[in-house]
Design an enzyme around this catalytic site. Structure first.
Site, PDB file in Angstrom:
ATOM      1  N   LYS A 100     -16.879   4.488 -69.423  1.00 37.59           N
ATOM      2  CA  LYS A 100     -18.227   4.198 -68.934  1.00 37.59           C
ATOM      3  C   LYS A 100     -19.102   5.446 -68.925  1.00 37.59           C
ATOM      4  O   LYS A 100     -18.643   6.524 -68.568  1.00 37.59           O
ATOM      5  CB  LYS A 100     -18.136   3.622 -67.530  1.00 37.59           C
ATOM      6  N   GLU A 155     -12.551  -6.331 -62.841  1.00 34.66           N
ATOM      7  CA  GLU A 155     -13.346  -6.109 -64.051  1.00 34.66           C
ATOM      8  C   GLU A 155     -13.276  -7.301 -65.003  1.00 34.66           C
ATOM      9  O   GLU A 155     -12.203  -7.856 -65.239  1.00 34.66           O
ATOM     10  CB  GLU A 155     -12.850  -4.854 -64.781  1.00 34.66           C
ATOM     11  N   ARG A 213      -8.777   0.935 -56.138  1.00 37.75           N
ATOM     12  CA  ARG A 213      -9.225   2.224 -55.578  1.00 37.75           C
ATOM     13  C   ARG A 213     -10.750   2.232 -55.547  1.00 37.75           C
ATOM     14  O   ARG A 213     -11.380   1.315 -56.059  1.00 37.75           O
ATOM     15  CB  ARG A 213      -8.743   3.360 -56.479  1.00 37.75           C
TER      16      ARG A 213
HETATM   17  P1  ADP Z   1      -8.584   0.516 -69.316  1.00 35.95           P
HETATM   18  O1  ADP Z   1      -7.655   0.233 -68.172  1.00 35.95           O
HETATM   19  O2  ADP Z   1      -7.958   1.406 -70.340  1.00 35.95           O
HETATM   20  O3  ADP Z   1      -9.929   0.967 -68.854  1.00 35.95           O
HETATM   21  P2  ADP Z   1      -9.621  -2.193 -69.769  1.00 35.95           P
HETATM   22  O4  ADP Z   1      -8.756  -3.380 -69.917  1.00 35.95           O
HETATM   23  O5  ADP Z   1     -10.344  -2.039 -68.467  1.00 35.95           O
HETATM   24  O6  ADP Z   1      -8.761  -0.870 -70.093  1.00 35.95           O
HETATM   25  O7  ADP Z   1     -10.678  -2.165 -70.933  1.00 35.95           O
HETATM   26  C1  ADP Z   1     -11.554  -1.071 -71.109  1.00 35.95           C
HETATM   27  C2  ADP Z   1     -12.665  -1.439 -72.069  1.00 35.95           C
HETATM   28  O8  ADP Z   1     -12.126  -1.854 -73.333  1.00 35.95           O
HETATM   29  C3  ADP Z   1     -13.528  -2.596 -71.620  1.00 35.95           C
HETATM   30  O9  ADP Z   1     -14.554  -2.207 -70.738  1.00 35.95           O
HETATM   31  C4  ADP Z   1     -14.075  -3.067 -72.964  1.00 35.95           C
HETATM   32  O10 ADP Z   1     -15.060  -2.187 -73.419  1.00 35.95           O
HETATM   33  C5  ADP Z   1     -12.886  -2.911 -73.891  1.00 35.95           C
HETATM   34  N1  ADP Z   1     -12.072  -4.153 -73.968  1.00 35.95           N
HETATM   35  C6  ADP Z   1     -11.002  -4.480 -73.191  1.00 35.95           C
HETATM   36  N2  ADP Z   1     -10.516  -5.713 -73.487  1.00 35.95           N
HETATM   37  C7  ADP Z   1     -11.281  -6.190 -74.508  1.00 35.95           C
HETATM   38  C8  ADP Z   1     -11.300  -7.407 -75.285  1.00 35.95           C
HETATM   39  N3  ADP Z   1     -10.417  -8.396 -75.080  1.00 35.95           N
HETATM   40  N4  ADP Z   1     -12.251  -7.542 -76.246  1.00 35.95           N
HETATM   41  C9  ADP Z   1     -13.140  -6.550 -76.478  1.00 35.95           C
HETATM   42  N5  ADP Z   1     -13.185  -5.391 -75.813  1.00 35.95           N
HETATM   43  C10 ADP Z   1     -12.274  -5.180 -74.822  1.00 35.95           C
END
Ligand code: ADP
Length: 449
Positions: free
Chosen positions: A237, A275, A291
């Site tokens: 982010k 999220e 957290r």
């Molecule tokens: P991390 O724990 O590594 O932050 P997340 O599951 O929260 O992983 O995903 C981080 C980011 O990756 C999301 O905010 C989005 O931008 C991208 N992302 C995750 N899952 C998907 C999906 N199924 N399709 C497209 N983008 C995804």
């Protein structure tokens, strides 16, 4: 209430926690590595303890040293902040064995949500909508091919123990799948010590929208609305705002209430963030962070609720200070994560800050541990500070953000301030028309120009 809290962190979040403790009249202990002897959190805390050499594994991640620091200083609770040990269930358990409280959820919830496969299973059980994908982990190529054919390409391979946007691989066709799986497994093993991966439908143009929750651990839980964190680079982010320019009031209420009900059922304690990806009017759960998050000030600015204060209250066995009915969203807030990095190449730029002038004025908040003469060590993350701006409307917020960014001076190192100055002037950003891939496209176009 606690008498003394040890803050197991550094940088701006250590200061943020110090502020909440001071307002509650709780004494504070800072811990630091030898690289951080001159850090602001050390200076502002009532006491400080050096817990090891610069590498985080020897200091901020060193559980025995942290326990010793608690015992030496008589701290009765630990606030882990974000990063470092904040989502380490074993740390929470070890503290418990020593009779030290943790400002955070129970170890079982940290563990449940830390395993993303288990987290998705739990979300589904609690009635939270999920991204279509494998039921659990995928063990071999045959199974992966079967699941991918079922949900349809493109698919995303994700690490069960993933975090920080690492260990994700897209497969556009069946031909890509075997290679992508092998790479994802190898990367996951190297980064997280766990090769398990799972499959998800890859969404092409979603927004990242997350719900802030607070629970008292006894079955009361509320939500504080959403943050839109779609402006990302490498899944990290960069710019966060609330409310999301994409949601209407009915959607906001529905997803917020769904999440709050789920947290009630879990008897979740403290602050957490659920999220989602959001596409074509639908929400898809991706993970839960157990957290306080970097972007929590966005929510604080639009609700007036001090999230760290609520975390501490709940950990000490008190009630949340607000009910769901009392939560009112007022105006709009945007946060920019200003990093010590080159604004175009993102090359880290640690070093001496020769001049530091943060912006001020109505609706402007700067959460930072930097000061003039501070040397940013190369050992940790590159966050210099967060600029958070509030306005009565999104337009007022943007106008205020533009002038606050122009006022912010950081000399001696490269920062990402120029990137934000161009983002705030961009028509797509101004109109709220962006998805999670927008920033990467923008950066690629800038680099080509
Ligand atoms: P991390 O724990 O590594 O932050 P997340 O599951 O929260 O992983 O995903 C981080 C980011 O990756 C999301 O905010 C989005 O931008 C991208 N992302 C995750 N899952 C998907 C999906 N199924 N399709 C497209 N983008 C995804």
């Amino acid at each position: 209430m606690f008498d003394k809290i040890l803050i197991a962190n550094r940088g701006e979040i250590a200061l943020r926690i110090l502020r909440a403790c001071k307002e509650l009249g709780i004494a504070t202990v800072a811990v630091h590595s030898t690289a951080d002897s001159d850090a602001m959190h050390v200076r502002l805390a009532d006491e400080s303890v050096c817990i090891g050499p610069p590498p985080a594994r020897d200091s901020y991640l060193n559980i025995p040293a942290l326990i010793a620091a608690c015992e030496i200083t008589g701290a009765d609770a630990v606030h882990p902040g974000y990063g470092f040990l904040s989502e380490n269930a074993r740390f929470a358990e070890v503290l418990g064995h020593h009779g030290i409280a943790v400002v955070g959820p129970r170890a079982e919830h940290i563990r449940m949500m830390g395993d993303k496969i288990e987290a998705k299973r739990t979300a589904k059980r609690l009635g939270i909508p999920c991204v279509p994908g494998s039921e659990g982990g995928v063990s071999d190529d045959v199974e992966a091919k079967r699941v991918a054919a079922e949900i349809g390409y493109p698919v995303l391979i994700k690490a069960a123990s993933g975090g920080g946007g690492r260990g994700m691989k897209v497969a556009r066709t069946e031909d890509d799948l075997s290679d992508a799986l092998a790479t994802a497994r190898a990367e996951a093993l190297a980064a997280f010590g766990d090769a398990s991966v799972y499959l998800e439908k890859y969404l092409e143009k979603p927004r990242h929208i997350e719900i802030q929750v607070l629970g008292d651990g006894r079955g009361r839980a509320i939500h504080l609305g959403e943050r839109d964190c779609s402006l990302q680079r490498r899944h990290q982010k960069v710019w966060e705002e609330g409310p999301s320019p994409a949601l209407n009031e009915a959607e906001r209420e529905e997803i917020g209430n769904t999440v709050a009900r789920a947290m009630q059922e879990l008897r979740y304690a403290g602050a957490g963030t659920v999220e989602f990806l959001y596409e074509d009017g639908r929400f898809y759960f991706i993970e839960m962070n157990t957290r306080v998050q970097v972007e929590h000030p966005v929510t604080e600015m639009i609700t007036g609720i001090d999230i760290v204060n609520e975390q501490i209250r709940v950990a000490a066995g008190a009630e949340l200070s607000v009910t769901q009915d009392e939560v009112k969203l007022t105006g709009h807030a945007i946060e920019c994560r200003i990093n010590a990095e080159h604004p175009a190449t993102f090359r880290p730029s640690p070093g001496l800050i020769t001049y530091f002038h943060p912006p001020g004025g109505l609706g402007v908040r700067v959460d930072s541990a930097a000061y003039q003469g501070y040397r940013i060590p190369p050992n940790y993350d590159s966050l210099v500070g967060k600029l958070i701006v509030h306005g009565r409307t999104r337009n007022e917020c943007l106008m205020r953000l533009r002038r606050a960014l122009d006022e912010f001076i950081v000399d001696g190192i490269d920062t990402t301030l120029p990137l934000f100055r161009s983002l705030v002037r961009n028509p797509d950003v101004q109109n709220g028309l962006y998805d999670i891939h927008w920033l990467e496209r923008f950066l690629a176009a800038e680099a080509a120009a």
